[in-house]
Design a protein around this motif. Structure first.
Motif, PDB file in Angstrom:
ATOM      1  N   SER A   1      -9.354   5.988  -1.412  1.00 50.35           N
ATOM      2  CA  SER A   1      -8.793   4.647  -1.654  1.00 50.35           C
ATOM      3  C   SER A   1      -7.571   4.663  -2.564  1.00 50.35           C
ATOM      4  O   SER A   1      -7.238   3.640  -3.182  1.00 50.35           O
TER       5      SER A   1
ATOM      6  N   LYS B   1       0.860  -1.190   0.000  1.00 44.72           N
ATOM      7  CA  LYS B   1       0.000   0.000   0.000  1.00 44.72           C
ATOM      8  C   LYS B   1       0.898   1.242   0.000  1.00 44.72           C
ATOM      9  O   LYS B   1       2.084   1.161   0.342  1.00 44.72           O
TER      10      LYS B   1
ATOM     11  N   GLU C   1      -4.650   2.185  -1.856  1.00 41.98           N
ATOM     12  CA  GLU C   1      -4.781   0.779  -2.259  1.00 41.98           C
ATOM     13  C   GLU C   1      -4.171   0.491  -3.640  1.00 41.98           C
ATOM     14  O   GLU C   1      -3.994  -0.675  -4.014  1.00 41.98           O
TER      15      GLU C   1
END
Length: 501
Positions: A405, A360, A408
């Protein structure tokens, strides 16, 4: 012949006549349904041929002078490539028809939603098109075709297929409302299972199903039309198309009922005794001539696994390529704000419990793991998962990339390596898995994913058990149409940034 024998013979004649009348009613209903399906299918294929004709006149004929565009019969003589195009069309339509027949023969579902039906037709058209391309390549005619013409043709086929499917649905719905093809349903057993069958099968779609009532030996009420012993009498008095038997443990009663029902043209459906114990998929098998219900963990197997892996490789490569400038920008922002590595690697648990290193973008301060034990008491999630809505360890850049996000995105590398998939349950931490029950372990039956039902259904606003239920729903009901739904819902969910922290 005595009086008793004469009365008995008359009774047999009435029974035979009644059974024949019921069969005729079913035949008329089934015949009308078949006629509608055939008519729309023929119209669809005629539409495909007409579309092909129009594309030929627009795309191919202008290159040939003095050819009568309204007389396709002479095209075979005057247009050298016409026969090759006609061959392509013939192979494509034959393959498409073959796949439709295969679906009718081997589909275990009596009814499908319009999306499921269209997704099958969509795949059928695309696969038939690709196979036709392969066949014509072997015949060395592929390079004679106009690529634009073929692409336009496949697009028009997909659009027309949807329009004809909707047309057929509208016609069937109209006939159902008028009662022309509506199925008449009788349920044997008014217990919990019988009531659930009524709620889930009949009440949700009263247009298609007309409820006759229940047969039950122990209950009374307006919907109870008789006792189980009166089954044949009910069949002779009322039209019954489908019988649901919801008392599978009463073997001797069922055996007697089956002998009674076999004479009539009625669909018999027995609810398996363990249907409510395992919310999963079953497949029918014959092992040494013994009929078995095999529990299928997930439809994601065989060819489906190969196709999903193929889409994962293609999707991750494409996204890594086009998002590389964004990767560089985020790396600079993370490095400028706080000390430490740009990427954060963490051990997660994947399919069948296999550990792997998930990547990540670092969204926390460099010593975040050391302070985790001090914050456990403030956990905002239920179950074994740890999450804080206002985690003090998260940096300013980290809060932004978490909201949308973006942290991610490096997991695309995990997808490319085969450790994850683009769509699937989120990979848990080892300490979370240590607290899992047997039910929770079901989510480890497939590759973990970057996005899934949990992410598009509320993300961190859902509690742990809701999260697990969504993951297991995805695993047990996997389909290409469900994958498409998740993909289309992921984009607005990420843009809104709701439920993420």
């Amino acid at each position: 012949m005595g009086l008793g024998d004469s009365v008995k013979q008359m009774s047999y004649k009435r029974q035979i006549n009644h059974i024949g009348t019921i069969a005729q009613q079913r035949i008329r209903t089934d015949k009308l349904t078949i006629q509608i399906h055939r008519a729309t299918l023929i119209a669809q294929y005629l539409g495909f041929i007409l579309t092909f004709y129009i594309l030929m006149t627009v795309r191919v004929l202008p290159t040939y002078e003095n050819v009568n565009r309204f007389n396709p019969i002479v095209w075979a003589k005057e247009i050298p490539v016409f026969n090759d195009y006609a061959l392509f069309l013939g192979i494509l339509l034959i393959l498409h028809a073959f796949t439709l027949v295969q679906n009718q023969l081997f589909s275990g579902k009596a009814e499908s939603s319009i999306l499921e039906e269209y997704m099958f037709d969509f795949r059928s058209i695309v696969f038939s098109f690709l196979i036709t391309i392969g066949i014509t390549f072997l015949l060395k005619t592929t390079f004679l075709y106009s690529r634009v013409t073929l692409v336009l043709f496949i697009i028009m086929m997909l659009i027309e297929s949807l329009l004809w499917l909707a047309t057929r649905r509208i016609i069937m719905r109209h006939l159902n409302k008028k009662g022309r093809i509506r199925s008449h349903v009788l349920i044997v057993g008014a217990g919990r299972v019988g009531l659930e069958v009524f709620n889930k099968v009949i009440q949700v779609n009263p247009v298609k199903k007309e409820f006759i009532g229940y047969l039950d030996d122990h209950k009374l009420g307006k919907d109870i039309v008789g006792k189980i012993s009166e089954l044949e009498s009910i069949l002779q008095q009322k039209r019954v198309d489908i019988i649901y038997i919801t008392i599978p443990s009463e073997k001797h009663i069922i055996e007697s009922m089956l002998h009674t029902i076999y004479k009539y043209d009625v669909d018999i459906r027995i609810i398996p005794e363990m249907f409510d114990r395992m919310n999963t998929v079953f497949a029918f098998r014959n092992d040494l001539e013994y009929p078995c219900l095999q529990i299928v963990k997930t439809p994601l197997r065989g060819l489906n696994v190969f196709l999903k892996r193929l889409s994962d490789i293609g999707g991750s490569l494409f996204l890594l390529l086009i998002l590389s400038p964004l990767f560089l920008l985020l790396a600079i922002l993370i490095k400028v704000e706080s000390q430490g590595a740009v990427f954060f690697k963490q051990q997660r648990v994947g399919k069948n419990g296999l550990p792997f290193q998930m990547i990540k973008f670092r969204s926390m301060k460099n010593d975040a793991d050391l302070n985790k034990s001090l914050l456990v008491k403030d956990n905002d999630m239920t179950g074994p998962v740890f999450k804080l809505r206002n985690d003090p360890r998260v940096t300013r850049v980290g809060r932004f990339i978490r909201k949308y996000s973006l942290d991610e995105l490096p997991q695309l590398w995990n997808v490319l390596k085969g450790q994850m998939s683009l769509i699937g349950p989120r990979p848990p931490l080892p300490e979370e898995v240590e607290k899992y029950t047997d039910y929770h372990w079901r989510r480890m039956d497939v590759l973990p994913g970057m996005t899934g039902l949990w992410q598009v259904s509320g993300r961190s606003d859902l509690d742990f058990e809701q999260w697990i239920d969504l993951d297991i729903y995805y695993i047990e009901r996997w389909s290409i149409s469900l994958e498409m739904k998740i993909i289309f819902k992921t984009i607005p969910a990420v843009i809104k940034g709701s439920g993420a922290y």
